[in-house]
Design a protein around this motif. Structure first.
Motif, short mmCIF file in Angstrom:
data_model
loop_
_atom_site.label_atom_id
_atom_site.label_comp_id
_atom_site.label_asym_id
_atom_site.label_seq_id
_atom_site.Cartn_x
_atom_site.Cartn_y
_atom_site.Cartn_z
N SER A 73 1.26 -1.40 -0.35
CA SER A 73 -0.19 0.00 0.24
C SER A 73 0.86 1.31 -0.36
O SER A 73 1.16 2.65 -0.94
CB SER A 73 -0.94 -0.08 1.21
N VAL A 74 2.02 1.25 1.22
CA VAL A 74 2.84 2.58 0.83
C VAL A 74 3.53 2.27 -0.81
O VAL A 74 3.93 3.50 -0.59
CB VAL A 74 3.55 2.11 2.75
N GLU A 75 3.67 1.22 -0.29
CA GLU A 75 4.91 1.75 -1.62
C GLU A 75 4.55 1.86 -3.00
O GLU A 75 4.77 3.52 -3.54
CB GLU A 75 5.26 0.27 -2.09
N TYR A 138 4.91 5.11 5.42
CA TYR A 138 4.83 3.90 6.94
C TYR A 138 3.46 3.54 6.89
O TYR A 138 2.41 4.26 6.86
CB TYR A 138 5.72 4.33 7.94
N PRO A 139 3.52 2.08 6.84
CA PRO A 139 2.08 2.02 7.29
C PRO A 139 1.61 1.97 8.90
O PRO A 139 2.62 2.26 10.06
CB PRO A 139 2.49 0.40 6.78
N ILE A 140 0.64 1.41 9.89
CA ILE A 140 0.50 1.45 10.74
C ILE A 140 0.68 -0.07 11.81
O ILE A 140 -0.05 -0.57 10.67
CB ILE A 140 -1.09 2.12 11.14
N SER A 168 -0.45 4.69 5.39
CA SER A 168 -1.35 3.44 5.00
C SER A 168 -2.15 2.60 5.80
O SER A 168 -0.98 2.16 7.01
CB SER A 168 -1.19 2.49 3.89
N HIS A 169 -3.49 2.61 6.48
CA HIS A 169 -3.94 2.08 7.97
C HIS A 169 -5.09 0.52 7.22
O HIS A 169 -5.51 0.71 6.45
CB HIS A 169 -3.78 2.56 8.52
N SER A 197 -6.89 4.61 4.24
CA SER A 197 -6.90 2.91 4.22
C SER A 197 -6.35 2.12 3.02
O SER A 197 -7.15 2.86 1.86
CB SER A 197 -8.62 3.11 4.63
N ARG A 198 -5.95 0.82 3.91
CA ARG A 198 -5.59 0.42 3.06
C ARG A 198 -7.27 -0.26 1.67
O ARG A 198 -6.21 -0.77 0.45
CB ARG A 198 -4.96 -1.42 3.23
N SER A 199 -7.68 -0.50 2.19
CA SER A 199 -8.32 -0.60 1.35
C SER A 199 -9.54 0.39 0.35
O SER A 199 -10.16 0.49 -0.78
CB SER A 199 -10.42 -0.97 1.85
N SER A 200 -8.74 1.82 0.27
CA SER A 200 -8.95 2.94 -0.54
C SER A 200 -7.38 2.99 -1.29
O SER A 200 -8.02 4.07 -2.52
CB SER A 200 -8.88 3.92 -0.15
N VAL A 201 -6.54 2.00 -1.16
CA VAL A 201 -5.04 1.89 -2.16
C VAL A 201 -5.32 2.29 -3.29
O VAL A 201 -5.02 3.48 -4.11
CB VAL A 201 -4.09 2.06 -0.78
N ALA A 202 -5.97 1.56 -3.95
CA ALA A 202 -5.55 0.61 -5.30
C ALA A 202 -6.41 2.44 -6.08
O ALA A 202 -6.39 2.13 -7.13
CB ALA A 202 -5.86 -0.21 -5.66
#
Ligand SMILES: Cc1cc2nc3c(=O)[nH]c(=O)nc-3n(C[C@H](O)[C@H](O)[C@H](O)COP(=O)(O)O)c2cc1C
Length: 222
Positions: A73-75, A138-140, A168-169, A197-202
């Motif tokens: 996600s953060v990448e 960074y991720p949480i 991202s979290h 949120s990781r669910s919104s990263v894409a």
């Protein structure tokens, strides 16, 4: 058992942090709205730990597939920021790689957090002093930054530099990580970051570009 405990905590955090796709929840330290100055030399330093293929998709580890490419996600966030700003990029990695399965990773990360272990880094940024603006991603992990990020802030002197956090979290939002950074780097300027949120990263590219524009970074080139 550990994973079920984690999930229970995680679900509570999802409920508590339902409005956490934003830039300023849980932050009490002063942050600037726009990056000060001009003619920046920009670095993106990020930590991201996607698990390899084959893990249970219900775990909290993340992998994002965009246009057929696999990212953490953060990448992925770092990649969007890098393409938009022309900044140099570096991935923060530990000298001993983290385990490739979620249970072991979660357990090691929890142990590091509870014992305040700052793991040695493999990453060495020789020309760190050349940069005046640093995006830090960074991720949480366990409601804070991964402990490798504390190693990173131990190692580099941010005095006089501008820090722009992004994260991202899985539901915890910033989890006071911006205050943690500000506390460790009192002589740096903090600028409003971006947490998602990781669910919104894409689908986050447009939001990231709008944020970069708001903080005055879209037109910046290294
Ligand atoms: C060890 C571990 C601990 C985590 N702890 C939390 C947490 O406390 N709160 C939360 O919202 N998400 C948590 N997550 C979820 C990650 O923050 C989320 O999946 C993030 O998008 C991962 O980014 P990455 O793929 O770039 O590593 C955790 C993930 C892992 C692997």
């Amino acid at each position: 058992m550990r994973i079920y405990t984690y999930f229970a905590l995680f679900c509570v955090s999802l409920i508590l942090a339902s409005c956490s796709d934003n830039e300023d929840n849980n932050i009490s330290s002063p942050t600037e709205e726009v990056v000060p100055g001009t003619n920046h030399h920009i670095l993106i330093a990020y930590f991201s730990e996607p698990l390899p293929d084959g893990v249970d998709a219900n775990t909290s580890a993340s992998r994002v597939i965009v246009n057929g490419d696999l990212y953490g996600s953060v990448e992925y966030m770092a990649t969007v920021i890098g393409e938009a700003t022309g900044a140099d990029m570096v991935r923060i990695q530990t000298a001993t790689p983290y385990p490739g399965n979620f249970d072991d990773l979660a357990s090691q990360a929890d142990n590091e957090r509870q014992n305040n272990i700052h793991p040695a880094l493999a990453t060495d940024i020789e020309n760190f002093d050349d940069y005046d603006v640093i995006f830090v991603g960074y991720p949480i992990w366990w409601y804070q930054m991964p402990m490798a990020m504390y190693s990173f802030f131990d190692e580099y002197d941010f005095a006089g530099k501008t820090i722009i956090p992004f994260s991202s979290h899985g539901g915890s939002g910033w989890s006071r990580t911006v205050d943690d950074i500000a506390g460790m780097e009192p002589n740096a300027t903090m600028v409003n970051g971006y947490s998602i949120s990781r669910s919104s990263v894409a689908g986050s590219e447009e939001g990231i570009l709008q944020w970069l524009e708001r903080i005055g970074m879209l037109e910046q080139q290294n």
